[in-house]
Design a protein around this motif. Structure first.
Motif, PDB file in Angstrom:
ATOM      1  N   MET A 263       0.826  -1.209   0.000  1.00 17.66           N
ATOM      2  CA  MET A 263       0.000   0.000   0.000  1.00 17.66           C
ATOM      3  C   MET A 263       0.860   1.259   0.000  1.00 17.66           C
ATOM      4  O   MET A 263       0.580   2.223  -0.720  1.00 17.66           O
ATOM      5  N   ALA A 264       1.921   1.269   0.794  1.00 16.24           N
ATOM      6  CA  ALA A 264       2.803   2.439   0.848  1.00 16.24           C
ATOM      7  C   ALA A 264       3.519   2.643  -0.480  1.00 16.24           C
ATOM      8  O   ALA A 264       3.811   3.778  -0.869  1.00 16.24           O
ATOM      9  N   GLU A 265       3.786   1.553  -1.177  1.00 16.43           N
ATOM     10  CA  GLU A 265       4.474   1.645  -2.468  1.00 16.43           C
ATOM     11  C   GLU A 265       3.636   2.365  -3.508  1.00 16.43           C
ATOM     12  O   GLU A 265       4.166   3.126  -4.323  1.00 16.43           O
ATOM     13  N   HIS A 266       2.331   2.158  -3.480  1.00 22.11           N
ATOM     14  CA  HIS A 266       1.482   2.636  -4.567  1.00 22.11           C
ATOM     15  C   HIS A 266       0.665   3.879  -4.244  1.00 22.11           C
ATOM     16  O   HIS A 266       0.010   4.418  -5.143  1.00 22.11           O
ATOM     17  N   ASP A 267       0.657   4.328  -3.005  1.00 16.88           N
ATOM     18  CA  ASP A 267      -0.188   5.478  -2.667  1.00 16.88           C
ATOM     19  C   ASP A 267       0.457   6.322  -1.570  1.00 16.88           C
ATOM     20  O   ASP A 267       0.622   5.841  -0.439  1.00 16.88           O
ATOM     21  N   VAL A 269      -0.846   8.720   0.060  1.00 18.67           N
ATOM     22  CA  VAL A 269      -1.807   8.934   1.142  1.00 18.67           C
ATOM     23  C   VAL A 269      -1.735   7.782   2.138  1.00 18.67           C
ATOM     24  O   VAL A 269      -1.739   7.988   3.363  1.00 18.67           O
ATOM     25  N   ALA A 270      -1.665   6.560   1.630  1.00 17.11           N
ATOM     26  CA  ALA A 270      -1.512   5.401   2.518  1.00 17.11           C
ATOM     27  C   ALA A 270      -0.193   5.485   3.273  1.00 17.11           C
ATOM     28  O   ALA A 270      -0.123   5.164   4.473  1.00 17.11           O
ATOM     29  N   GLN A 271       0.843   5.910   2.592  1.00 14.63           N
ATOM     30  CA  GLN A 271       2.158   6.074   3.219  1.00 14.63           C
ATOM     31  C   GLN A 271       2.065   7.011   4.418  1.00 14.63           C
ATOM     32  O   GLN A 271       2.570   6.711   5.506  1.00 14.63           O
ATOM     33  N   ASP A 272       1.380   8.135   4.248  1.00 16.01           N
ATOM     34  CA  ASP A 272       1.232   9.103   5.343  1.00 16.01           C
ATOM     35  C   ASP A 272       0.311   8.576   6.435  1.00 16.01           C
ATOM     36  O   ASP A 272       0.567   8.785   7.633  1.00 16.01           O
ATOM     37  N   ASP A 273      -0.772   7.907   6.040  1.00 14.54           N
ATOM     38  CA  ASP A 273      -1.713   7.395   7.035  1.00 14.54           C
ATOM     39  C   ASP A 273      -1.072   6.338   7.922  1.00 14.54           C
ATOM     40  O   ASP A 273      -1.311   6.297   9.138  1.00 14.54           O
ATOM     41  N   PHE A 274      -0.283   5.476   7.329  1.00 12.09           N
ATOM     42  CA  PHE A 274       0.417   4.470   8.135  1.00 12.09           C
ATOM     43  C   PHE A 274       1.356   5.139   9.139  1.00 12.09           C
ATOM     44  O   PHE A 274       1.457   4.690  10.292  1.00 12.09           O
ATOM     45  N   ALA A 275       2.029   6.171   8.698  1.00 13.82           N
ATOM     46  CA  ALA A 275       2.936   6.869   9.611  1.00 13.82           C
ATOM     47  C   ALA A 275       2.159   7.515  10.754  1.00 13.82           C
ATOM     48  O   ALA A 275       2.598   7.476  11.915  1.00 13.82           O
ATOM     49  N   ARG A 276       1.015   8.098  10.434  1.00 13.77           N
ATOM     50  CA  ARG A 276       0.207   8.732  11.495  1.00 13.77           C
ATOM     51  C   ARG A 276      -0.300   7.693  12.498  1.00 13.77           C
ATOM     52  O   ARG A 276      -0.514   8.017  13.671  1.00 13.77           O
ATOM     53  N   GLU A 277      -0.493   6.474  12.031  1.00 11.12           N
ATOM     54  CA  GLU A 277      -0.912   5.405  12.937  1.00 11.12           C
ATOM     55  C   GLU A 277       0.279   4.763  13.650  1.00 11.12           C
ATOM     56  O   GLU A 277       0.131   3.750  14.324  1.00 11.12           O
ATOM     57  N   ASN A 278       1.452   5.371  13.468  1.00 14.38           N
ATOM     58  CA  ASN A 278       2.664   4.944  14.176  1.00 14.38           C
ATOM     59  C   ASN A 278       3.060   3.506  13.838  1.00 14.38           C
ATOM     60  O   ASN A 278       3.480   2.740  14.700  1.00 14.38           O
ATOM     61  N   VAL A 279       2.952   3.156  12.553  1.00  9.68           N
ATOM     62  CA  VAL A 279       3.289   1.793  12.144  1.00  9.68           C
ATOM     63  C   VAL A 279       4.795   1.555  12.149  1.00  9.68           C
ATOM     64  O   VAL A 279       5.253   0.405  12.232  1.00  9.68           O
ATOM     65  N   ILE A 280       5.575   2.624  12.071  1.00 11.34           N
ATOM     66  CA  ILE A 280       7.025   2.457  11.960  1.00 11.34           C
ATOM     67  C   ILE A 280       7.609   1.830  13.215  1.00 11.34           C
ATOM     68  O   ILE A 280       8.514   0.985  13.151  1.00 11.34           O
ATOM     69  N   ARG A 281       7.084   2.203  14.373  1.00 10.86           N
ATOM     70  CA  ARG A 281       7.644   1.670  15.613  1.00 10.86           C
ATOM     71  C   ARG A 281       7.502   0.146  15.715  1.00 10.86           C
ATOM     72  O   ARG A 281       8.478  -0.551  15.985  1.00 10.86           O
ATOM     73  N   PRO A 282       6.300  -0.437  15.501  1.00 13.29           N
ATOM     74  CA  PRO A 282       6.229  -1.906  15.553  1.00 13.29           C
ATOM     75  C   PRO A 282       7.050  -2.583  14.464  1.00 13.29           C
ATOM     76  O   PRO A 282       7.589  -3.672  14.680  1.00 13.29           O
ATOM     77  N   GLY A 379      10.844   8.584  -0.601  1.00 14.55           N
ATOM     78  CA  GLY A 379      10.370   9.913  -0.950  1.00 14.55           C
ATOM     79  C   GLY A 379       9.718  10.673   0.182  1.00 14.55           C
ATOM     80  O   GLY A 379       9.063  11.684  -0.041  1.00 14.55           O
ATOM     81  N   SER A 380       9.869  10.219   1.427  1.00 10.82           N
ATOM     82  CA  SER A 380       9.203  10.848   2.572  1.00 10.82           C
ATOM     83  C   SER A 380      10.233  11.248   3.629  1.00 10.82           C
ATOM     84  O   SER A 380      10.815  10.375   4.291  1.00 10.82           O
ATOM     85  N   VAL A 381      10.431  12.545   3.780  1.00 10.54           N
ATOM     86  CA  VAL A 381      11.336  13.040   4.812  1.00 10.54           C
ATOM     87  C   VAL A 381      10.771  12.732   6.196  1.00 10.54           C
ATOM     88  O   VAL A 381      11.498  12.316   7.112  1.00 10.54           O
ATOM     89  N   ALA A 382       9.462  12.929   6.357  1.00 13.51           N
ATOM     90  CA  ALA A 382       8.840  12.716   7.667  1.00 13.51           C
ATOM     91  C   ALA A 382       8.982  11.268   8.121  1.00 13.51           C
ATOM     92  O   ALA A 382       9.335  10.995   9.274  1.00 13.51           O
ATOM     93  N   ASN A 383       8.710  10.326   7.221  1.00 10.95           N
ATOM     94  CA  ASN A 383       8.824   8.918   7.604  1.00 10.95           C
ATOM     95  C   ASN A 383      10.271   8.508   7.821  1.00 10.95           C
ATOM     96  O   ASN A 383      10.570   7.689   8.702  1.00 10.95           O
ATOM     97  N   SER A 384      11.179   9.049   7.025  1.00 12.30           N
ATOM     98  CA  SER A 384      12.602   8.761   7.235  1.00 12.30           C
ATOM     99  C   SER A 384      13.040   9.260   8.606  1.00 12.30           C
ATOM    100  O   SER A 384      13.804   8.593   9.312  1.00 12.30           O
ATOM    101  N   ARG A 385      12.549  10.417   8.986  1.00 14.92           N
ATOM    102  CA  ARG A 385      12.885  10.941  10.311  1.00 14.92           C
ATOM    103  C   ARG A 385      12.333  10.023  11.403  1.00 14.92           C
ATOM    104  O   ARG A 385      12.993   9.780  12.423  1.00 14.92           O
ATOM    105  N   ARG A 386      11.123   9.516  11.198  1.00  9.61           N
ATOM    106  CA  ARG A 386      10.533   8.618  12.203  1.00  9.61           C
ATOM    107  C   ARG A 386      11.371   7.358  12.378  1.00  9.61           C
ATOM    108  O   ARG A 386      11.515   6.841  13.483  1.00  9.61           O
TER     109      ARG A 386
END
Length: 612
Positions: A263-267, A269-282, A379-386
């Motif tokens: 999902m993150a590969e193709h959209d 919006v999904a990439q940002d939504d996953f980050a907002r749901e804090n998926v990176i930590r798990p 392509g996401s600075v915010a997610n890379s920072r997370r």
């Protein structure tokens, strides 16, 4: 739920009312009485089935409405045709009978339409018949789907997932997953027929890992295009997926992480939504499991071929048909997983279970988590920072060091995305890659190891690219980075050599505060001769070679190595067509020639002029 029941009741009340009107018209008919009577029999059957459908549908807890609405709309059209035809048989004036001629052919056509409606209603009732398991055993084809049989298969399978018993729901989800794997048209039909909400509902079945894997596999097969991924997002699927990822057995987590990646590969919006749901930590937590233990315990990435084949057999793995050519290590291991019925009962502590899991499953989990982090960071600075704000950067470096194959590649590509984000964002660069950072040092060490010790363009190119992205973080004394890059200018693989020229260009470009010092270091490491050879390659290597030569000429013009290598002659010999095709060379080449002429006698260019 009451409002939904009312809507369906209203939907069904209209054709019931039409059937009563047809019956009244049949009773009033004075011509073609035999044919009108036959129409009445068909309509009576339809009316009876409509009333049965009302009784079955309205108390259903989670009603699948799509086939009801489609079939009822078609039935209503046919009933309206019946009313129109039968009413023409009522006694009227001679003139109106002349104008409105009724023939036996009209009735034959109407009989065919009404028989189709009867067949559609029979099929529709079978979906809601509890004895059939919610449609799990349906094999007939309704007339409404005669031109597109896939529709009826999709309807019955979705109805099973929505309303059936758990075993039927699992079987139906696997059927749709297989159907979606065939082609994009099938995927489109499943989404258009509201297949995503039942999949998400099944994904939440925490008591059945088999059900969760079936749902995740189906969603993963659908999520290869932005519009379909957005449909999953719009159904509030992201929080469900994140919850499943954090609190499920390892086999479910493998599929959930793969779904996050897809999902993150193709959209975005999904990439940002996953980050907002804090998926990176798990994801980082799962990836780092057993990563920081003694080397003797790290065997997850080095399983024998026999054990890999055996685990594929146990899980019934099938390929998802991923067409992404940028994943050279992509294989069936991280694709589709079928969960055995004998393993469907899982309880207790998932962490303890994971500790006792086979190393092959732990490897698959890390592969899918690393891929998810790669796609989230892309392509996401915010997610890379997370990722860097967790222990993710150090974990990635450790896995690049210890692992091989797809896991190593996915971790390296995640690092490549993070370094690219750091290149474009000074705050991230300063925070994550400061000189005294243990994680940053570990990353650089592994990048240099891949560049110097591994003879694989697949790994060398992203490692070289990542090093170039960090060019502005290295002090002038950090010459250990430039040496390996210079050595790769002479690599027999032209793509590797070209990538090395691009990265060195980031050290020597004017945007780099230490461009003069770095330019001198490149020359000291004897980078000019292989760079001149690069000019004889393809168009890309020629362009990148010229740019780097120009930077060296501008920032170290008085260096004798440039004169000895006849760099001035090489730059003067650049085809003007090449310069015209690449705007960045129009000013850069004449400026470099001018600087070389200033420091080296005997160079008088007539072709390229530059006025400072």
């Amino acid at each position: 739920m009451a409002s939904e029941e009312k809507r369906i009741a209203d939907e069904l009340s209209f054709p019931i009312m039409l059937s009563e009107r047809v019956r009244a018209a049949v009773d009033e008919a004075e011509s073609y009485k035999l044919e009108c009577s036959e129409v009445g029999k068909h309509v009576d059957r339809i009316s009876q089935m409509l009333r049965t459908l009302v009784r079955l549908a309205t108390p259903t807890a989670s009603l699948y409405e799509r086939p009801i609405r489609r079939v009822v709309a078609e039935v209503s059209k046919n009933l309206e045709r019946a009313i129109t035809l039968v009413r023409k048989c009522k006694h009227q004036s001679v003139l109106r009978r002349v104008v409105k001629i009724v023939s036996a052919a009209d009735f034959r056509k109407l009989f065919g339409l009404l028989e189709s409606s009867v067949g559609d209603m029979k099929w529709l009732l079978s979906i809601f018949d509890s004895d059939s398991g919610g449609g799990g055993g349906i094999v007939s084809l309704p007339p409404i789907a005669s031109n597109d049989p896939i529709i009826s298969w999709v309807w019955s399978s979705i109805a099973s997932i929505q309303m059936g018993q758990l075993p039927d729901r699992i079987d139906a989800a696997n059927q749709l997953a297989s159907l979606a794997q065939d082609n994009d048209r099938n995927k489109k039909i499943i989404v258009e027929e509201d297949g995503i909400p039942p999949f998400l509902k099944l994904l939440k079945e925490s008591s059945s890992p088999e059900a969760q894997i079936a749902a995740a596999t189906a969603l993963c097969n659908l999520a290869n295009e932005q519009e379909r991924v957005r449909a999953i997002v719009n159904e509030v699927g992201v929080p469900i997926i994140v919850q499943v990822l954090g609190d499920s057995p390892i086999r479910v987590q493998i599929k959930a992480a793969s779904l996050v990646a897809r999902m993150a590969e193709h959209d975005p919006v999904a990439q940002d939504d996953f980050a907002r749901e804090n998926v990176i930590r798990p994801l980082v937590t799962l990836l780092s499991f057993e990563t920081f233990v003694d080397d003797s315990k790290l065997h997850s990435g080095k399983q024998s071929i026999h054990s890999i084949v055996q685990i594929n057999k146990e899980m019934g793995i099938n390929s998802l048909g991923d067409s992404n050519t940028n994943r050279p290590y992509k294989n069936s291991l991280s694709n589709s997983h079928s969960y055995s019925h004998s393993e469907s009962s899982r309880a207790g502590n998932h962490r303890r279970e994971r500790e006792n899991e086979k190393p092959e499953f732990k490897l698959l989990q890390k592969i899918s988590c690393a891929e998810a982090l790669w796609m989230l960071s892309r392509g996401s600075v915010a997610n890379s920072r997370r990722v860097t704000e967790t222990k993710g950067l150090l974990c990635l470096a450790k896995l690049v060091e210890k692992e091989v194959g797809e896991l190593q590649f996915n971790c390296l590509m995640t690092i490549t995305e993070i370094t690219a984000a750091a290149e474009s964002n000074s705050d991230l660069r300063r925070a994550a890659f400061k000189t005294n950072s243990h994680a940053a040092k570990a990353v650089v060490d592994q990048l240099l190891r891949l560049i110097t010790e591994v003879d694989s363009p697949t790994l060398q190119i992203p490692a070289i690219r990542s090093t170039g992205s960090l060019a502005r973080t290295f002090p002038a004394r950090e010459t250990r980075v430039i040496g390996p890059l210079v050595n790769q200018l002479g690599n027999r693989d032209l793509d590797v050599a070209t990538e090395a020229a691009i990265s060195l260009g980031k050290f020597a470009c004017p945007d780099n505060f230490l461009h003069v010092e770095h330019s001198k270091t490149i020359i000291e490491f004897k980078g000019v001769p292989p760079l001149l050879k690069l000019l004889r390659g393809n168009e890309q290597s020629l362009l990148r070679g010229i740019i780097l030569l120009c930077y060296l000429a501008l920032h170290a013009s008085n260096n004798d190595a440039l004169d000895q290598a006849r760099v001035l002659t090489a730059l003067e010999g650049v085809d003007r067509t090449v310069i015209m095709q690449h705007p960045e060379l129009k000013e850069l080449v004449p400026k470099a020639v001018y600087h070389l002429n200033l420091y080296h006698a005997g160079g008088h260019s007539q072709r390229l002029s530059y006025v400072p």
